[in-house]
Design an enzyme around this catalytic site. Structure first.
Site, mmCIF file in Angstrom:
data_model
loop_
_atom_site.group_PDB
_atom_site.id
_atom_site.type_symbol
_atom_site.label_atom_id
_atom_site.label_comp_id
_atom_site.label_asym_id
_atom_site.label_seq_id
_atom_site.Cartn_x
_atom_site.Cartn_y
_atom_site.Cartn_z
ATOM 1 N N ASN A 23 0.856 -1.180 0.000
ATOM 2 C CA ASN A 23 0.000 0.000 0.000
ATOM 3 C C ASN A 23 0.900 1.240 0.000
ATOM 4 O O ASN A 23 1.433 1.626 1.040
ATOM 5 C CB ASN A 23 -0.887 -0.054 1.260
ATOM 6 C CG ASN A 23 -1.796 1.155 1.389
ATOM 7 O OD1 ASN A 23 -1.782 2.062 0.554
ATOM 8 N ND2 ASN A 23 -2.582 1.169 2.450
ATOM 9 N N ARG A 68 -2.694 -1.866 -3.344
ATOM 10 C CA ARG A 68 -3.789 -0.915 -3.204
ATOM 11 C C ARG A 68 -3.508 0.228 -4.163
ATOM 12 O O ARG A 68 -2.426 0.820 -4.128
ATOM 13 C CB ARG A 68 -3.815 -0.394 -1.773
ATOM 14 C CG ARG A 68 -4.933 0.586 -1.567
ATOM 15 C CD ARG A 68 -4.907 1.128 -0.171
ATOM 16 N NE ARG A 68 -6.089 1.927 0.057
ATOM 17 C CZ ARG A 68 -6.345 2.535 1.202
ATOM 18 N NH1 ARG A 68 -5.528 2.412 2.216
ATOM 19 N NH2 ARG A 68 -7.442 3.245 1.342
ATOM 20 N N HIS A 85 -11.967 4.504 -0.121
ATOM 21 C CA HIS A 85 -12.105 3.475 0.930
ATOM 22 C C HIS A 85 -12.943 2.302 0.424
ATOM 23 O O HIS A 85 -13.566 1.585 1.217
ATOM 24 C CB HIS A 85 -12.834 4.006 2.194
ATOM 25 C CG HIS A 85 -12.082 5.029 2.975
ATOM 26 N ND1 HIS A 85 -12.698 6.144 3.518
ATOM 27 C CD2 HIS A 85 -10.782 5.114 3.322
ATOM 28 C CE1 HIS A 85 -11.804 6.863 4.165
ATOM 29 N NE2 HIS A 85 -10.635 6.252 4.068
ATOM 30 N N ARG A 119 -9.077 16.773 7.095
ATOM 31 C CA ARG A 119 -9.809 17.283 5.917
ATOM 32 C C ARG A 119 -11.125 17.928 6.336
ATOM 33 O O ARG A 119 -11.802 17.432 7.244
ATOM 34 C CB ARG A 119 -10.121 16.143 4.941
ATOM 35 C CG ARG A 119 -8.897 15.503 4.321
ATOM 36 C CD ARG A 119 -9.316 14.587 3.175
ATOM 37 N NE ARG A 119 -8.196 13.798 2.707
ATOM 38 C CZ ARG A 119 -8.089 12.474 2.877
ATOM 39 N NH1 ARG A 119 -9.044 11.801 3.481
ATOM 40 N NH2 ARG A 119 -7.031 11.847 2.427
ATOM 41 N N GLU A 130 -8.320 -3.997 5.442
ATOM 42 C CA GLU A 130 -8.107 -3.719 4.021
ATOM 43 C C GLU A 130 -7.014 -4.610 3.430
ATOM 44 O O GLU A 130 -7.115 -5.034 2.286
ATOM 45 C CB GLU A 130 -7.783 -2.236 3.828
ATOM 46 C CG GLU A 130 -9.017 -1.379 4.077
ATOM 47 C CD GLU A 130 -8.742 0.104 4.150
ATOM 48 O OE1 GLU A 130 -8.858 0.773 3.121
ATOM 49 O OE2 GLU A 130 -8.407 0.595 5.244
#
Ligand code: ADP
Length: 396
Positions: free
Chosen positions: A7, A91, A180, A241, A384
């Site tokens: 990732n 990923r 996601h 964010r 994940e």
């Protein structure tokens, strides 16, 4: 069969080597500060001491090479030769509107990842370097791209189109993509199994609340809407964010402070959210502590955060004309019982009742609503890396 999961972030690389016979993690680690002074690899293998390598990493290619070296290291490694790695799952942030599923990497896939550099400027270039480094270091082994955007490709046009002139969609593919996706897919599928729902007649809302956060509305097992947009900036308030915002705010601050659009986006991505609102931290634990100690801004930041999640749950319930289950996952969703309780209370008009004892438990799949609650509420830990490894295995 062993699968390596890679990732690549903008300046980091996380990895896990997973034995797919029993889905055990043999080793995992992190390369930090890639292309920045002070690069470091931290490698953890079960039953062994952590192995830290501090050495310059000019690019993600160097990082991949160091990871493979650590995996076969005579003392800290877990395999004798890289030949033991059957395939690599990567990923990849952005697959644009091209990929709705994971895919074995070939030249076409690499071209699409490259074409999406504009849409994922920090991640897609790193993802591609990671793939090419594995191709070079592990010749003949398959690389699989698992896109963060793929699960959301089933959204209908009414969910993904922005209300701006159509020419921008035609010229530049400006639309909502969502992120996601690996987590939303893994968690929603597991929720349907775990709760015994009828997949073809199910309405599930997944709340992925981590440092980055997004909600998805999953109708009959497929993504129907999601809160992140063209980039991960849209939607919920996050660690750093802003999420949803009147775009005029950007022009106003830019004019007053003499900032350009890139500086403004940097502020909205990296200096906003609960960090910007509270002035304390992007970590929910720190902000929670400050709020308890009477820091008003920290309290407002957390209130605003919950308020936005509640509004999105309401919106997605209306959009699907009902909801059977609400699932919490990721760092905050899995660990913060008070947050889950307060968000659930915010939508108690749906007939939701929380079982406080069940809600206290941590680290396991659990239903946290009472048996007479009209909507099931559950915690399902996301994974994940495992999801990427399973997707990779399925394509071999
Ligand atoms: P990401 O993958 O987006 O970096 P994670 O899903 O790992 O994020 O979540 C990280 C966040 O989880 C951190 O901001 C941290 O504040 C939060 N978190 C972890 N444990 C707790 C806890 N016990 N209570 C509240 N927040 C927590």
């Amino acid at each position: 069969m062993k699968i390596l999961v890679i990732n690549c972030g903008s300046s980091s690389l996380k990895y896990q080597l997973i034995d797919m016979d029993n889905e055990a993690v043999l080793a995992k680690g992190l390369c930090e500060r890639i292309a920045i002074e002070g690069s470091k690899l931290t490698h953890k293998a079960s039953g062994k001491e952590d192995y830290v390598v501090e050495t310059p990493m000019e690019t993600h290619k160097t990082a991949v090479e160091l990871v493979l070296k650590a995996l076969v290291d005579p003392v800290h490694g877990v395999i004798k030769s890289v030949d033991e790695i059957s395939a690599v799952g990567h990923r990849v942030l952005h697959g644009g509107a091209v990929y709705s599923e994971s895919i074995v990497v070939n030249d076409d896939v690499k071209r699409v990842i490259r074409e999406c550099f504009d849409l994922g400027p920090l991640h897609n270039p790193a993802n591609l370097i990671g793939i090419e480094a594995c191709e070079a270091a592990l010749p003949g082994k398959k690389n699989v791209a698992v896109f963060d955007t793929a699960f959301h490709q089933t959204m209908p046009e009414k969910s993904f189109m922005y209300a701006i002139p159509h020419e921008y969609y035609e010229k530049y593919h400006i639309r909502r993509y969502g992120f996601h996706g690996t987590s939303h897919s893994f968690v929603s599928k597991r929720a349907i199994e775990f709760l015994g729902l009828d997949k073809n007649n199910s309405k599930v809302i997944v709340c992925h609340l981590g440092n980055g956060a997004s909600l998805s509305a999953v109708l009959n097992g497929k993504c129907f809407d999601t809160s992140m947009g063209l980039t991960p900036l849209e939607g919920l308030i996050m660690g750093t964010r802003s999420g949803d915002l009147d775009p005029a705010v950007i022009q106003f601050i830019a004019n007053k402070e003499g900032k350009d659009i890139n500086e403004m986006l940097n502020i909205l991505n990296k200096k906003s959210g609960i960090l910007g609102m509270s002035g304390v931290s992007s970590d929910f634990r720190d902000v929670g502590k400050a709020a308890k100690e009477g820091n008003h801004d920290a309290e407002v930041a957390l209130d605003a955060y919950k308020h936005r999640v509640i509004k999105y749950i309401g919106a997605y319930t209306a959009a699907m004309n009902g909801v059977d289950a609400i699932i919490f996952t990721a760092g905050v969703g899995e660990n913060d019982a008070a947050m889950r309780k307060e968000i659930s209370e915010g939508v108690s008009f749906l007939g939701i009742k929380i079982d406080d004892e069940a809600n206290k438990k941590r680290g396991e799949e659990i239903v946290i609503s009472t048996p007479d609650s009209k909507v099931k509420v559950a915690v399902i830990p996301t994974n994940e890396e495992l999801a990427i490894a399973r997707e990779t295995l399925a394509l071999l």
